[in-house]
Scaffold this motif. Structure first.
Motif, PDB file in Angstrom:
ATOM      1  N   PHE A   1     -11.443   6.845  -2.224  1.00  0.00           N
ATOM      2  CA  PHE A   1     -10.395   6.817  -1.214  1.00  0.00           C
ATOM      3  C   PHE A   1     -10.619   7.897  -0.163  1.00  0.00           C
ATOM      4  CE2 PHE A   1      -6.360   7.662   0.795  1.00  0.00           C
ATOM      5  CZ  PHE A   1      -5.949   6.375   1.103  1.00  0.00           C
TER       6      PHE A   1
ATOM      7  N   VAL B   1      -4.752   0.509  -5.327  1.00  0.00           N
ATOM      8  CA  VAL B   1      -4.964   1.082  -3.995  1.00  0.00           C
ATOM      9  C   VAL B   1      -6.401   0.865  -3.536  1.00  0.00           C
ATOM     10  CG1 VAL B   1      -5.072   3.244  -2.693  1.00  0.00           C
ATOM     11  CG2 VAL B   1      -3.118   2.799  -4.180  1.00  0.00           C
TER      12      VAL B   1
ATOM     13  N   VAL C   1       0.824  -1.207   0.000  1.00  0.00           N
ATOM     14  CA  VAL C   1       0.000   0.000   0.000  1.00  0.00           C
ATOM     15  C   VAL C   1       0.860   1.261   0.000  1.00  0.00           C
ATOM     16  CG1 VAL C   1      -1.712   1.313   1.313  1.00  0.00           C
ATOM     17  CG2 VAL C   1      -1.933  -1.168   1.123  1.00  0.00           C
TER      18      VAL C   1
ATOM     19  N   CYS D   1      -0.996   7.587  -0.109  1.00  0.00           N
ATOM     20  CA  CYS D   1      -2.172   7.239  -0.911  1.00  0.00           C
ATOM     21  C   CYS D   1      -3.130   8.414  -1.009  1.00  0.00           C
ATOM     22  CB  CYS D   1      -2.877   6.019  -0.327  1.00  0.00           C
ATOM     23  SG  CYS D   1      -1.976   4.468  -0.583  1.00  0.00           S
TER      24      CYS D   1
ATOM     25  N   THR E   1       2.894   1.603  -3.285  1.00  0.00           N
ATOM     26  CA  THR E   1       2.097   1.984  -4.445  1.00  0.00           C
ATOM     27  C   THR E   1       1.642   3.429  -4.338  1.00  0.00           C
ATOM     28  OG1 THR E   1       1.368  -0.310  -4.686  1.00  0.00           O
ATOM     29  CG2 THR E   1       0.071   1.371  -5.828  1.00  0.00           C
ATOM     30  N   GLY E   2       1.285   3.873  -3.128  1.00  0.00           N
ATOM     31  CA  GLY E   2       0.920   5.275  -2.935  1.00  0.00           C
ATOM     32  C   GLY E   2       2.076   6.203  -3.249  1.00  0.00           C
TER      33      GLY E   2
ATOM     34  N   MET F   1      -6.842  -0.903  -0.031  1.00  0.00           N
ATOM     35  CA  MET F   1      -6.669   0.186   0.926  1.00  0.00           C
ATOM     36  C   MET F   1      -7.010  -0.196   2.358  1.00  0.00           C
ATOM     37  SD  MET F   1      -9.798   2.631  -0.321  1.00  0.00           S
ATOM     38  CE  MET F   1     -11.511   2.088  -0.333  1.00  0.00           C
TER      39      MET F   1
END
Length: 350
Positions: free
Chosen positions: A297, A262, A234, A282, A237-238, A266
């Motif tokens: 998100f 994400v 996570v 993120c 990738t964020g 998440m």
């Protein structure tokens, strides 16, 4: 009745000195969070101001830490407060001064030279100094100009260290490390991008090489690993999503795939040792991506962080590695994540 806002023009961007409200900055779908988020951030900033040390750093088991101090300073900036202006101008200035006074002979911005990962502190502090450049009084500006120039040269020199091909263009814990990771690279890349936006002579090639390293960490599932070949996470990738969005790949197939990853994952982050780090990156990345990615998100972000705030205004300590950083760190990261829609820090403006 709030006091009139102070308008500051910085590098062509309009920065409003708080207090700001979230109501005009979020969509109808997220509007219900405006008041509780505004109140939560105000309480969190009050907590940070109360827990600043005399020399300007902020309370942490990791004493005299320039990274944590810089994150706290940027938390105040993210709400629209500026150096030298009440109610938090002195707090911000003391934080800036602590970082400036921590500058080492080679330009390294680190309070504790025994740190196993000084490039984290250095790159985060470089980013902060770049973001406040142009907001401070002339004497502090002269000091920032000197320290920032040395800090940027160190980052560029660290990028140029000979490394294996798939690690080229990135950064790691030490300025002479011969490999790279996406976490250190994220902060370094943002500091270079911020400085370049602010008029510093950062070579375009340095940005391009860093972006290529980030792409080297991409996996087939759309997520990104800590190093090339590593599994998707996570926070990783964020980090990649934000870096790529800020460096010319807005809503590209790669960033859209990262945003999709994400959204699928998440809810995993709360149980690992990088929760605040991950939700911060993120939040910033998904806000840049925008549209449905930010809508979905954003709701997760606000719901999650509002529940974690303590009665004293702080956010509960993280787990694992983050627990060592303390409550000022978790509070600053939570504020930076939740204040993304204020669009006050120049580096994070769409």
């Amino acid at each position: 009745m709030t006091r009139p806002a102070l308008i500051v023009v910085l590098s062509g961007l309009v920065v409003v000195s708080g207090p700001l409200t979230l109501a005009d900055e979020v969509s109808d779908a997220l509007a219900k969070y405006s008041k509780p988020v505004d109140e939560a951030i105000d309480r969190g900033l009050a907590y940070l101001a109360e827990h600043q040390e005399k020399e300007g750093s902020f309370e942490s088991p990791m004493r005299h830490n320039t990274a944590i101090t810089s994150l706290c300073v940027m938390a105040f900036l993210a709400k629209g407060y500026t150096p030298g202006h009440a109610p938090y101008g002195d707090v911000i200035n003391r934080g800036i001064d602590f970082v400036l006074n921590s500058s080492q002979w080679n330009g390294m911005l680190v309070g504790d030279t025994r740190s196993h990962g000084p490039m984290y502190s250095h790159t985060i502090s470089t980013l902060m100094l770049s973001e406040v450049s142009g907001m401070v009084d002339p004497e502090r500006q002269r000091k920032i100009d000197v320290a920032l120039g040395k800090a940027l040269r160190l980052i560029l020199a660290a990028q140029s260290v000979q490394k294996p091909r798939h690690h080229e263009g990135g950064w790691r814990y030490q300025h002479n490390s011969r490999d790279s990771d996406i976490s250190c690279t994220g902060w370094a890349l943002m500091s270079l991008r911020s400085a370049r936006n602010n008029g510093a002579s950062v070579p375009k090639e340095a940005i391009e090489k860093a972006v290529q390293f980030v792409l080297n960490c991409r996996n087939r599932d759309g997520g990104f690993g800590y190093q090339p070949g590593g599994g998707s996470g996570v926070a990783r990738t964020g980090t990649a999503l934000l870096c790529l969005e800020l460096c010319g790949m807005h809503r590209s197939p790669i960033t859209i795939a990262a945003g999709d990853w994400v959204l699928r994952n998440m809810h995993r982050g709360r149980n690992d040792g990088f929760f605040y780090y991950g939700i911060y990156y993120c939040a910033q990345g998904m806000f840049q991506l925008g549209e449905r990615h930010w809508e979905k998100f954003g709701e997760h972000l606000y719901e999650t962080l509002l529940k974690l705030q303590r009665d004293d205004g702080s956010w509960a300590e993280g787990r694992g590695n983050e627990a060592r950083a303390g409550r000022c760190y978790s509070t600053a990261m939570a504020i930076l994540a939740m204040s993304v829609a204020y669009r006050q820090l120049p580096i994070y403006q769409r």
